[in-house]
Design an enzyme around this catalytic site. Sequence first.
Site, PDB file in Angstrom:
ATOM      1  N   GLU A 162       0.802  -1.229   0.000  1.00 32.19           N
ATOM      2  CA  GLU A 162       0.000   0.000   0.000  1.00 32.19           C
ATOM      3  C   GLU A 162       0.836   1.282   0.000  1.00 32.19           C
ATOM      4  O   GLU A 162       0.831   2.045   0.979  1.00 32.19           O
ATOM      5  CB  GLU A 162      -0.971  -0.006   1.200  1.00 32.19           C
ATOM      6  CG  GLU A 162      -1.896  -1.206   1.231  1.00 32.19           C
ATOM      7  CD  GLU A 162      -2.911  -1.154   2.378  1.00 32.19           C
ATOM      8  OE1 GLU A 162      -2.845  -0.232   3.195  1.00 32.19           O
ATOM      9  OE2 GLU A 162      -3.771  -2.048   2.425  1.00 32.19           O
ATOM     10  N   GLU A 350      -5.218  -8.649   0.738  1.00 29.94           N
ATOM     11  CA  GLU A 350      -5.919  -8.330   1.994  1.00 29.94           C
ATOM     12  C   GLU A 350      -7.385  -8.076   1.691  1.00 29.94           C
ATOM     13  O   GLU A 350      -7.714  -7.388   0.729  1.00 29.94           O
ATOM     14  CB  GLU A 350      -5.386  -7.045   2.660  1.00 29.94           C
ATOM     15  CG  GLU A 350      -4.070  -7.169   3.346  1.00 29.94           C
ATOM     16  CD  GLU A 350      -3.600  -5.859   3.975  1.00 29.94           C
ATOM     17  OE1 GLU A 350      -4.446  -5.020   4.376  1.00 29.94           O
ATOM     18  OE2 GLU A 350      -2.378  -5.674   4.051  1.00 29.94           O
TER      19      GLU A 350
HETATM   20  O1  IFM Z   1      -4.304  -2.985   9.146  1.00 29.51           O
HETATM   21  C1  IFM Z   1      -4.228  -2.515   7.839  1.00 29.51           C
HETATM   22  C2  IFM Z   1      -3.034  -3.108   7.131  1.00 29.51           C
HETATM   23  O2  IFM Z   1      -1.844  -2.835   7.800  1.00 29.51           O
HETATM   24  C3  IFM Z   1      -2.917  -2.548   5.737  1.00 29.51           C
HETATM   25  N1  IFM Z   1      -4.164  -2.653   5.030  1.00 29.51           N
HETATM   26  C4  IFM Z   1      -5.362  -2.222   5.684  1.00 29.51           C
HETATM   27  C5  IFM Z   1      -5.463  -2.865   7.061  1.00 29.51           C
HETATM   28  C6  IFM Z   1      -6.758  -2.420   7.754  1.00 29.51           C
HETATM   29  O3  IFM Z   1      -6.797  -1.040   7.889  1.00 29.51           O
END
Ligand code: IFM
Length: 448
Positions: A162, A350
Amino acid sequence: MQFNKDFVFGTATSSYQIEGAHAEDGRTPSIWDMFCDTDGKVFEKHNGDVACDHYHRYEEDIAHIKKLGVDTYRFSIAWPRIFPAKGEYNPAGMAFYKKLALRLREEGIKPAVTIYHWDLPMWAHEEGGWVNRESVDWFLDFARVCFEELDEVVDSWITHNEPWCAGFLGYHLGQHAPGHTDLNEAVRAVHHILLSHGKAVELLKGEFASSTPIGITLNLSPVYAKTDSANDQIARNNSDGYSNRWFLDPVFKGQYPVDMMNLFSKYVHSFDFIHAGDLETISTKCDFFGINFYSRGIVEFSAASDFLYKGAYSDYDKTGMGWDIAPNEFKDLIRRLRAEYTDLPIYITENGAAFDDVLEDGRVHDQNRIDYVNMHLQAVSDLNEEGMNIQGYYLWSLLDNFEWSFGYDKRFGIIYIDFDSQERIWKDSAYFYADVISKHKKAIEQQA
Ligand code: IFM
């Protein structure tokens, strides 16, 4: 829902969010240790000093991962464990990740390793952090030892998690470490992060001649306009540029979006940080593309806002973060990526949700999380029916953990953590996920 035999199910975490052991085996502070220690930045000044104590409990956690039945586990490497000071490699820090990866493999679980998930060492920050172009070289030193020491035991590499968060949340919006609010810095930081990604891919594929798949993970959020008005369409375009295209275009098209460069030029006086050849490096072909999906955006025109948009009211059901639950928009996103950007295999690196969990008689009945995960898994299955080639899904997250500026106030885990006793308690969503995976495996066996 149905998945093919090669589809992988996984779960994900990151170093600072779960490890704890903040001063062990030579680790020095990262920008997140500093940010947590700054008044008013993190909920109740929580920090990752202990977190889920995973550094000491990794074997217990691997037993949970095994019991879930997942094929793969995604974790990240804490840079300040590996280089506690500039130019000083720390084998004791690397030893932890070797043990972790080897143990996972002994259990038949494939390690998917993110090199950078936001814990920039303080020594790097003190020299300008990602705003300094030298950060690319520092990152490459870090990536190099990771490849040297771990490539044999890692099944896939993710260079960065990210970059929008590390770059824009950290250097423009000030909500993440290091907490700066300067777009000039932010676009430089993003550029250096993306450049370091491209150079790491070249390093692994070139000098290391490795066949381990490597990619980058972007967090993407499809954006919708409140109305069809021309002004709301401008708002939608600009918000999409800020959240998505500023990252997708350089990675897949080798260029930054010109409309956004024009918009940013009100604050960014020069784009001279983009050197000849950088964009070719940034767009070096990877083996797969990682997507983190949580929600959609909805915006309307706002003449008073820097980039002419602001969030609009949405009547969608929301997660505990206040984020719209939007599995159909997730489908729109993937279709758009296929149409406009890439035919690389996609992994959902994710997806998951925070909710206000209640622990009752040793159980957490988190039907809301089950519904969320179920809807998104169904969407993945539907998308694959359409030929979208999504090859895996990682549920965020294995454990409740340190949710950045929200501290421990937001719980994303499918395993509940009692942060006093460090007890791990399976939520109903963990049983649900284990059941999905086990049914999938049985279906595949029957077909064989
Ligand atoms: O916890 C975070 C993660 O570190 C990166 N992506 C989003 C998740 C939830 O906010």
